[in-house]
Design an enzyme around this catalytic site. Structure first.
Site, PDB file in Angstrom:
ATOM      1  N   GLY A  30      -2.304  -3.545 -26.241  1.00 36.08           N
ATOM      2  CA  GLY A  30      -1.263  -2.534 -26.061  1.00 36.08           C
ATOM      3  C   GLY A  30      -1.644  -1.256 -26.774  1.00 36.08           C
TER       4      GLY A  30
ATOM      5  N   GLY B 295       5.457 -11.012 -24.257  1.00 29.53           N
ATOM      6  CA  GLY B 295       5.888 -11.783 -23.090  1.00 29.53           C
ATOM      7  C   GLY B 295       7.051 -11.084 -22.421  1.00 29.53           C
TER       8      GLY B 295
ATOM      9  N   CYS C 217      -1.195 -18.596 -19.707  1.00 35.48           N
ATOM     10  CA  CYS C 217      -1.616 -17.582 -18.735  1.00 35.48           C
ATOM     11  C   CYS C 217      -3.137 -17.598 -18.521  1.00 35.48           C
ATOM     12  CB  CYS C 217      -1.193 -16.212 -19.250  1.00 35.48           C
ATOM     13  SG  CYS C 217      -1.916 -14.845 -18.338  1.00 35.48           S
TER      14      CYS C 217
ATOM     15  N   TYR D  70      -9.187 -11.846 -18.137  1.00 38.30           N
ATOM     16  CA  TYR D  70      -9.272 -10.414 -18.428  1.00 38.30           C
ATOM     17  C   TYR D  70      -8.692  -9.991 -19.767  1.00 38.30           C
ATOM     18  CZ  TYR D  70      -7.816  -5.498 -18.391  1.00 38.30           C
ATOM     19  OH  TYR D  70      -7.578  -4.202 -18.739  1.00 38.30           O
TER      20      TYR D  70
ATOM     21  N   SER E 108     -14.690  -4.797 -18.388  1.00 39.27           N
ATOM     22  CA  SER E 108     -13.948  -5.945 -17.860  1.00 39.27           C
ATOM     23  C   SER E 108     -14.814  -6.975 -17.125  1.00 39.27           C
ATOM     24  CB  SER E 108     -12.821  -5.462 -16.949  1.00 39.27           C
ATOM     25  OG  SER E 108     -13.321  -4.522 -16.030  1.00 39.27           O
TER      26      SER E 108
ATOM     27  N   ASP F  98     -16.737  -7.338 -11.138  1.00 44.11           N
ATOM     28  CA  ASP F  98     -15.556  -7.060 -11.974  1.00 44.11           C
ATOM     29  C   ASP F  98     -14.696  -8.319 -12.038  1.00 44.11           C
ATOM     30  OD1 ASP F  98     -13.916  -5.714 -13.683  1.00 44.11           O
ATOM     31  OD2 ASP F  98     -13.302  -4.170 -12.273  1.00 44.11           O
ATOM     32  N   ASP F  99     -13.752  -8.322 -12.962  1.00 47.04           N
ATOM     33  CA  ASP F  99     -12.935  -9.532 -13.148  1.00 47.04           C
ATOM     34  C   ASP F  99     -11.807  -9.636 -12.137  1.00 47.04           C
ATOM     35  OD1 ASP F  99     -11.596  -7.295 -14.643  1.00 47.04           O
ATOM     36  OD2 ASP F  99     -10.065  -8.841 -14.749  1.00 47.04           O
TER      37      ASP F  99
ATOM     38  N   CYS G 121       2.885 -10.351 -12.141  1.00 50.40           N
ATOM     39  CA  CYS G 121       3.199 -11.241 -13.254  1.00 50.40           C
ATOM     40  C   CYS G 121       4.590 -10.913 -13.767  1.00 50.40           C
ATOM     41  CB  CYS G 121       2.186 -11.069 -14.380  1.00 50.40           C
ATOM     42  SG  CYS G 121       2.555 -12.140 -15.782  1.00 50.40           S
TER      43      CYS G 121
ATOM     44  N   CYS H 153      -0.254 -15.406 -10.300  1.00 50.79           N
ATOM     45  CA  CYS H 153      -0.721 -14.144  -9.705  1.00 50.79           C
ATOM     46  C   CYS H 153      -1.747 -14.400  -8.601  1.00 50.79           C
ATOM     47  CB  CYS H 153      -1.271 -13.211 -10.782  1.00 50.79           C
ATOM     48  SG  CYS H 153      -2.476 -13.977 -11.886  1.00 50.79           S
TER      49      CYS H 153
HETATM   50  P1  AMP Z   1      -7.507  -1.428  -9.801  1.00 50.13           P
HETATM   51  O1  AMP Z   1      -8.410  -0.261 -10.053  1.00 50.13           O
HETATM   52  O2  AMP Z   1      -6.078  -1.027  -9.647  1.00 50.13           O
HETATM   53  O3  AMP Z   1      -7.983  -2.303  -8.688  1.00 50.13           O
HETATM   54  O4  AMP Z   1      -7.520  -2.313 -11.134  1.00 50.13           O
HETATM   55  C1  AMP Z   1      -8.617  -3.158 -11.388  1.00 50.13           C
HETATM   56  C2  AMP Z   1      -9.205  -2.872 -12.730  1.00 50.13           C
HETATM   57  O5  AMP Z   1      -8.200  -2.921 -13.711  1.00 50.13           O
HETATM   58  C3  AMP Z   1     -10.234  -3.908 -13.088  1.00 50.13           C
HETATM   59  O6  AMP Z   1     -11.338  -3.248 -13.691  1.00 50.13           O
HETATM   60  C4  AMP Z   1      -9.533  -4.823 -14.051  1.00 50.13           C
HETATM   61  O7  AMP Z   1     -10.396  -5.267 -15.065  1.00 50.13           O
HETATM   62  C5  AMP Z   1      -8.473  -3.955 -14.634  1.00 50.13           C
HETATM   63  N1  AMP Z   1      -7.210  -4.687 -14.829  1.00 50.13           N
HETATM   64  C6  AMP Z   1      -6.780  -5.818 -14.255  1.00 50.13           C
HETATM   65  N2  AMP Z   1      -5.549  -6.147 -14.691  1.00 50.13           N
HETATM   66  C7  AMP Z   1      -5.193  -5.204 -15.571  1.00 50.13           C
HETATM   67  C8  AMP Z   1      -4.031  -4.991 -16.378  1.00 50.13           C
HETATM   68  N3  AMP Z   1      -3.011  -5.823 -16.354  1.00 50.13           N
HETATM   69  N4  AMP Z   1      -4.011  -3.897 -17.180  1.00 50.13           N
HETATM   70  C9  AMP Z   1      -5.038  -3.031 -17.197  1.00 50.13           C
HETATM   71  N5  AMP Z   1      -6.159  -3.179 -16.464  1.00 50.13           N
HETATM   72  C10 AMP Z   1      -6.243  -4.253 -15.651  1.00 50.13           C
END
Ligand code: AMP
Length: 491
Positions: free
Chosen positions: A53, A128, A262, A268, A309, A371-372, A408, A462
């Protein structure tokens, strides 16, 4: 509790927030009992939990007689300096770092929350999301309660203040028995530190020892930084009360049918150097990468991570496939959430601030970009095009988790279902949108296979749309009337 005078903009923000059917809060929590430098230790703990955060943070300390608090918007390192920490005396403290989506970005939502009850002072830091917070809030407001924040966590404080139980511990447990959803908590009373996890065990919480003191932290990386010994993790549904150096365990809640930790913490959210439930996050992510390479092999020259990530999964992918790992895109670590964009003439400025391609490595190369997860698709749309501009001949996207199809409701910040790209498009549709030659997501089965190493049940809602606690719309929020604050001396 009294509500501060709110500006019109504040009130409108409040309305918007309350119209949302749930809150998105990502948080880290930390607590210490019985250490002469409690606030300093908490500061360091929060520093290690900053990834959980980045919007606001706070520390509450207690000398046993008096309580002290400092909360502010910003990063831990910017909010707390030596002078501030000196003003937070006492041997007990709790702290919190928080990120929420735009609507809730206000200092009044910064934690820990604190209140003076007829049972004594109490401060709470919560990680949470509660799924029945609006319902309880409406009920309490109907009976005259005045809420001073829009955060779901405040219902815990309000319920506690109204509980008819005797001790603060009993009141806390009474209050927690009424809320549904995810909570890992640290609570500070005049002389005790209480730590608790919801019966599903959605969010992590670890216990450690430091020079005879007790510490509790969202992740073990915080224990590492302060040099604490990791004692154990709290069980789902466990409440521990630490007073005068002694720890007492309570298990007051009806157990959940299964543990629902979770899975996205592993994929991630948590830091790779943390151990969650005894499982090292780094090794788990690497296994995801290996499984991904087995499920979606492709001929290529380089495996390139989206930093940070996708880093660990990319290492696993490279090891399994035998294709060299290269950091062919570098990440600038000093980017804050907001920065001033220059004139529109500089294209893709935003993405270039955060990532930049290493041209020399990419010319004519077939690249596997790892990427994750994909949320809205924004990151990959930009990075695939950046790789091509830097000379990559082919770009193959590989994602170390299944398509994110559901938001989520238990504490990870995700947009609405409609905004999730995997909810609106097929996998091939996503490939087309991000402009990759091929795309491969880890299958749900692959995720389950890797997760066989975990010694507990988990929530994968999710990805599977299988929500362990039903999430229903809680109905419209009560009407708020707006007060328009006028400026003094205006014409
Ligand atoms: P997007 O660009 O919207 O597709 O977001 C995907 C990217 O955001 C990836 O690089 C993830 O690692 C990262 N990501 C996934 N979940 C979160 C989250 N809850 N908060 C911040 N980043 C996230």
């Amino acid at each position: 509790m009294s509500r501060d005078l709110l500006t019109l903009a504040d009130q409108q923000a409040l309305l918007r927030e309350r119209e949302a059917d749930h809150f998105h809060d990502e948080c880290g929590i930390f607590g210490v009992h019985g250490h002469p430098e409690a606030a300093n230790i908490t500061y360091l703990g929060l520093y290690a939990l900053q990834h959980r955060g980045q919007e606001s943070c706070g520390i509450v300390s207690s000398t046993g007689r008096e309580q002290f608090v400092h909360r502010a918007m910003g990063l831990v390192a910017d909010v707390f300096g030596e002078k501030t920490l000196e003003k937070l005396p006492g041997r007990h403290a709790i702290g919190h770092v928080r990120y929420s989506t735009a609507g809730g970005s206000h200092l009044r939502n910064a934690q820990p929350f604190y209140a003076t009850t007829d049972g004594g002072p109490v401060a709470i830091a919560h990680n949470g999301n509660l799924v029945n917070a609006n319902t309880i809030r409406r009920e309490l407001e109907g009976r005259g309660a005045i809420f001073s924040t829009t955060a779901d966590s405040e219902v815990i404080v309000q319920l506690l203040a109204r509980s008819r139980e005797q001790t603060l511990e009993e009141r806390l447990i009474d209050s927690l028995s009424r809320v549904k959803g995810a909570f890992s908590l640290v609570v500070l009373t005049r002389d005790a530190l209480i730590a608790a996890r919801d019966p599903h065990g959605f969010r992590p919480l670890s216990l450690g020892r430091l020079d005879g003191a007790w510490v509790a932290a969202s992740e073990t990386c915080a224990l590492d930084l302060i040099g604490a010994e990791h004692e154990r993790d709290l069980d789902p549904g466990e409440v521990v009360v630490i007073r005068r150096g002694r720890l007492r365990t309570l298990r007051p809640f009806t157990p959940a049918p299964k543990e629902n930790f979770c899975i996205f913490e592993y994929i991630y959210f948590a830091r790779p150097d943390s151990n969650l439930n005894g499982q090292n996050v780094y090794s788990y992510r690497k296994e995801l990468g290996r499984m991904l390479a087995r499920e979606h092999p492709v001929a290529a020259d380089l495996v390139v991570p989206v930093l940070d990530s996708g880093n660990t999964a990319a290492l696993g992918f490279a090891e399994e496939s035998g294709i060299p790992y290269e950091q062919a895109m570098i990440r600038n670590h000093y980017v804050r959430r907001t920065f001033i964009e220059p004139a529109q003439s500089i294209r893709h400025f935003g993405v270039k601030v955060k990532h930049n391609a290493v041209r020399g490595l990419l010319q004519g190369k077939r690249v596997i970009l790892v990427d994750d997860s994909i949320v809205r698709g924004t990151t990959l749309i930009k990075l695939v095009s950046m790789l091509r501009q830097a000379g990559a001949r082919e770009v193959h996207a590989r994602i170390s988790s299944p398509p994110t199809i559901g938001p989520c409701y238990y504490g990870i910040d995700t947009p609405t279902r409609e905004e999730l790209i995997a909810n609106q498009h097929s996998v091939d549709g996503i490939r087309e949108i991000i402009g990759a030659d091929t795309i491969g997501y880890l299958s749900l089965e692959g995720l389950h296979n890797v997760s066989k190493s975990l010694k507990h049940g988990y929530c994968d809602a999710c990805f599977s749309d299988n929500y362990p606690i039903p999430v229903s719309r809680e109905g419209p929020p009560p009407q708020l009337s707006l007060f328009r604050e006028i400026e003094e001396g205006g014409s």
